[in-house]
Design a protein around this motif. Structure first.
Motif, PDB file in Angstrom:
ATOM      1  N   ARG A   1       0.826  -1.218   0.000  1.00 19.83           N
ATOM      2  CA  ARG A   1       0.000   0.000   0.000  1.00 19.83           C
ATOM      3  C   ARG A   1       0.858   1.264   0.000  1.00 19.83           C
ATOM      4  O   ARG A   1       0.349   2.355  -0.280  1.00 19.83           O
TER       5      ARG A   1
ATOM      6  N   THR B   1       3.379   1.825  -1.973  1.00 15.08           N
ATOM      7  CA  THR B   1       4.046   1.996  -3.275  1.00 15.08           C
ATOM      8  C   THR B   1       3.964   3.451  -3.740  1.00 15.08           C
ATOM      9  O   THR B   1       2.884   4.076  -3.711  1.00 15.08           O
TER      10      THR B   1
ATOM     11  N   ASN C   1       4.766   4.799  -6.808  1.00 19.99           N
ATOM     12  CA  ASN C   1       4.259   5.015  -8.170  1.00 19.99           C
ATOM     13  C   ASN C   1       2.766   4.659  -8.232  1.00 19.99           C
ATOM     14  O   ASN C   1       2.395   3.473  -8.195  1.00 19.99           O
ATOM     15  N   ASN C   2       1.925   5.667  -8.307  1.00 20.49           N
ATOM     16  CA  ASN C   2       0.472   5.478  -8.392  1.00 20.49           C
ATOM     17  C   ASN C   2      -0.093   5.981  -9.735  1.00 20.49           C
ATOM     18  O   ASN C   2      -1.215   6.494  -9.799  1.00 20.49           O
ATOM     19  N   SER C   3       0.692   5.816 -10.793  1.00 20.65           N
ATOM     20  CA  SER C   3       0.286   6.362 -12.095  1.00 20.65           C
ATOM     21  C   SER C   3      -0.548   5.414 -12.935  1.00 20.65           C
ATOM     22  O   SER C   3      -1.043   5.821 -13.997  1.00 20.65           O
TER      23      SER C   3
ATOM     24  N   PRO D   1      -4.178   2.961  -9.732  1.00 17.32           N
ATOM     25  CA  PRO D   1      -4.821   3.926  -8.821  1.00 17.32           C
ATOM     26  C   PRO D   1      -5.519   5.070  -9.543  1.00 17.32           C
ATOM     27  O   PRO D   1      -6.456   5.669  -8.988  1.00 17.32           O
ATOM     28  N   GLN D   2      -5.112   5.396 -10.769  1.00 18.88           N
ATOM     29  CA  GLN D   2      -5.727   6.513 -11.478  1.00 18.88           C
ATOM     30  C   GLN D   2      -7.165   6.221 -11.904  1.00 18.88           C
ATOM     31  O   GLN D   2      -7.926   7.163 -12.166  1.00 18.88           O
TER      32      GLN D   2
ATOM     33  N   HIS E   1      -0.540  -2.529  -4.238  1.00 13.75           N
ATOM     34  CA  HIS E   1      -0.145  -2.916  -5.602  1.00 13.75           C
ATOM     35  C   HIS E   1       1.345  -2.772  -5.807  1.00 13.75           C
ATOM     36  O   HIS E   1       2.064  -2.227  -4.951  1.00 13.75           O
TER      37      HIS E   1
ATOM     38  N   THR F   1       3.917  -1.864  -9.345  1.00 13.98           N
ATOM     39  CA  THR F   1       4.023  -1.532 -10.773  1.00 13.98           C
ATOM     40  C   THR F   1       5.308  -2.122 -11.364  1.00 13.98           C
ATOM     41  O   THR F   1       6.226  -2.523 -10.636  1.00 13.98           O
TER      42      THR F   1
ATOM     43  N   ASP G   1       0.811  -3.442 -13.878  1.00 14.89           N
ATOM     44  CA  ASP G   1       0.453  -3.110 -12.488  1.00 14.89           C
ATOM     45  C   ASP G   1      -0.380  -4.269 -11.935  1.00 14.89           C
ATOM     46  O   ASP G   1      -1.292  -4.770 -12.611  1.00 14.89           O
TER      47      ASP G   1
ATOM     48  N   ARG H   1      -5.012   2.617 -17.282  1.00 12.72           N
ATOM     49  CA  ARG H   1      -5.905   3.487 -16.512  1.00 12.72           C
ATOM     50  C   ARG H   1      -7.359   3.299 -16.955  1.00 12.72           C
ATOM     51  O   ARG H   1      -8.267   3.300 -16.129  1.00 12.72           O
TER      52      ARG H   1
END
Length: 522
Positions: free
Chosen positions: A447, A449, A451-453, A456-457, A467, A469, A478, A510
């Motif tokens: 949780r 992490t 990099n939330n690109s 999570p988007q 997660h 990536t 991801d 995404r």
């Protein structure tokens, strides 16, 4: 004889009679003064006061009665403390008799005006002595009483043995009270103090007994006993997974692990995802989404193998916590960063000098949170190497997941699939591969992490995702577990192959995430 004097110097009557005992001489102040011509009257009175033979005989009888009364009189008592005690009298021979003197007062003949009254008093006093036969008169004119002494015990009124006149003095002495010997009490009968350790042992035994009884009673109502035999065997297999010793045998093989239950595919949602993927003809996507509660799923090329990039770190992290549970690795164990393990491209540990030591938990955390490649290589080495890990992956049922090179593996030789990643996350969520404590720690790390690109988007507000990536330019992926605000939980894994650093690859991930989240929110 007439004219003789007694011991006090006074003259006795001419007849030799003894003066009356107990008669008090009349004080001179009360005597009638002699007057002239009274000699004749005095001589007449003196002559009349001389005792006759009858009166002399009466006196002797009274004296005898007085002695008898005095002999029977009780001895004096003495007070000693609070106990009254008779005072012993030493016996004196002969016959235990003693003489007690009685003071008498010589009297002159009754003369004067009150002579008749004095005579009457004297006769009355003599009448009181008639009861004592022991009254005697000595030659000096004194009265004595002879008394026979009776032996009296000096201890609590007890009489000694009668011995007559010849009894010894020892029998009349006070006897010392003899105490009866106290009975000895056996040592075993005495009250013994109990040690606190004995009390503690008794309480421990009592507690164990109560616990056994309670466990026996509760086992009668154990819900697990109502489950089918197959479920019990599955639980036993899951327990066996956590107690293996060898690296390749810690857990059950894939055939013994329950597969993630996927009941019905959501065709409508699958159609939408396919339409999004077909819009990008030069992109190849593999995706799998599974509702953990209902078993509904969407599978789009899920079993296709792709370059894993950094998503390979997820199974490495699972293997790490398996060894922690098995006691092979301690979380605070120090790992040394060797030069051959230092990797570029990602992470901060590469900038530390070789030989720097890090705790095992810190290394595992850095591998996921910032995707540190050096940390990944250090864990691969500590867990026994790539080959040992690959065998373990195969035992979990991950057919497409394999490590062929250390990181950063820019060539993309390390492979996996969306189906393998969802299956692995399902086993982690169900607690099949590790203890619940290790599972919670693993998810907490994922949780964090940075990099939330990607996935999570596409999530709505309030959703939580654990997660990891992966990105090597041509492969972007991801993998994660999403908890929705409604309480629903689902697993997701998306990997896209496309041109190097093409933004459409990240955008497609995404879009997939958004479509699935919206569908499960309905």
């Amino acid at each position: 004889m007439p004219g003789d004097a007694d011991a006090s110097g006074q003259s006795l009557p001419a007849s030799g009679e003894i003066p009356v005992s107990g008669v008090t001489e009349m004080p001179k102040s009360k005597q009638t003064p002699k007057k002239p011509g009274s000699r004749r009257r005095e001589a007449s009175r003196k002559k009349s006061s001389e005792p006759t033979p009858a009166s002399r005989q009466s006196r002797e009888k009274n004296s005898t009665a007085f002695e008898t009364a005095s002999a029977n009189a009780p001895l004096p008592l003495t007070e000693k403390g609070n106990n009254r005690r008779r005072q012993p009298v030493e016996s004196k021979p002969p016959g235990n008799r003693v003489q007690l003197p009685i003071e008498t007062t010589s009297q002159k003949p009754f003369v004067g005006r009150g002579a008749a009254e004095e005579r009457r008093r004297s006769e009355r006093d003599l009448s009181l002595l008639t009861a004592d036969p022991g009254l005697r008169a000595d030659p000096s004119g004194k009265l004595t009483v002879e008394r026979t002494l009776k032996p009296v015990s000096s201890f609590r009124g007890r009489r000694p043995s009668e011995g007559g006149a010849g009894s010894s003095v020892e029998e009349n002495r006070p006897k010392t009270r003899s105490r009866s010997p106290q009975k000895s009490v056996p040592k075993n009968a005495q009250k013994r103090s109990t040690s606190p350790l004995i009390y503690g042992a008794r309480l421990l035994i009592l507690g164990v007994g109560i616990g056994v009884m309670a466990g026996t009673f509760l086992s009668m109502f154990d819900p697990a006993s109502q489950y089918p035999a197959q479920t019990t065997e599955q639980a036993s297999a899951g327990q066996t997974q956590q107690t293996s010793v060898k690296s390749g045998e810690q857990f059950a093989v894939a055939s013994e692990l329950p597969a993630l239950e996927m009941k019905q595919e959501i065709t409508a949602l699958k159609t939408e995802l396919q339409n999004l993927a077909q819009q990008q003809t030069d992109l190849v996507a593999g995706a799998l989404f599974v509702d953990v509660d209902s078993g509904e799923y969407v599978n789009l090329n899920g079993n296709m193998a792709f370059s894993a990039a950094s998503t390979i770190k997820v199974p490495i992290l699972v293997a790490f916590f398996q060894d922690v549970d098995a006691g092979k690795i301690e979380l605070n164990e120090k790992l040394t960063m060797r030069p051959d393990l230092i990797a570029k491209e990602a992470g901060d540990m590469q900038y530390k000098p070789p030989g720097t030591k890090f705790s095992a938990l810190e290394v595992a955390t850095q591998m996921i949170v910032i995707s540190d490649n050096t940390a990944t290589n250090m864990l691969i080495d500590r867990l026994g190497g790539a080959e040992a890990l690959n065998q373990r992956f195969q035992s979990w049922g991950l057919s497409s997941t394999m490590i062929r090179n250390v990181l950063p593996d820019l060539e993309g030789t390390n492979t996996t699939s969306a189906e393998d990643m969802v299956k692995l996350m399902g086993l982690v969520t169900q607690g099949k591969l590790m203890s619940l404590r290790s599972r919670d720690r693993l998810l907490e790390i994922m949780r964090r992490t940075v990099n939330n690109s990607l996935l999570p988007q596409g999530l709505g507000e309030g959703a939580i995702i654990a997660h990891k990536t992966g990105d090597i330019g041509t492969f972007v992926g991801d993998v994660g577990m999403i908890d929705m605000p409604t309480g629903k939980r689902y697993l997701a894994a998306v990997i896209v192959k496309g041109p190097h650093n093409d933004p459409r690859s990240t955008e497609l991930i995404r879009q997939f995430s958004r479509k699935v989240y919206q569908f499960f929110s309905k």
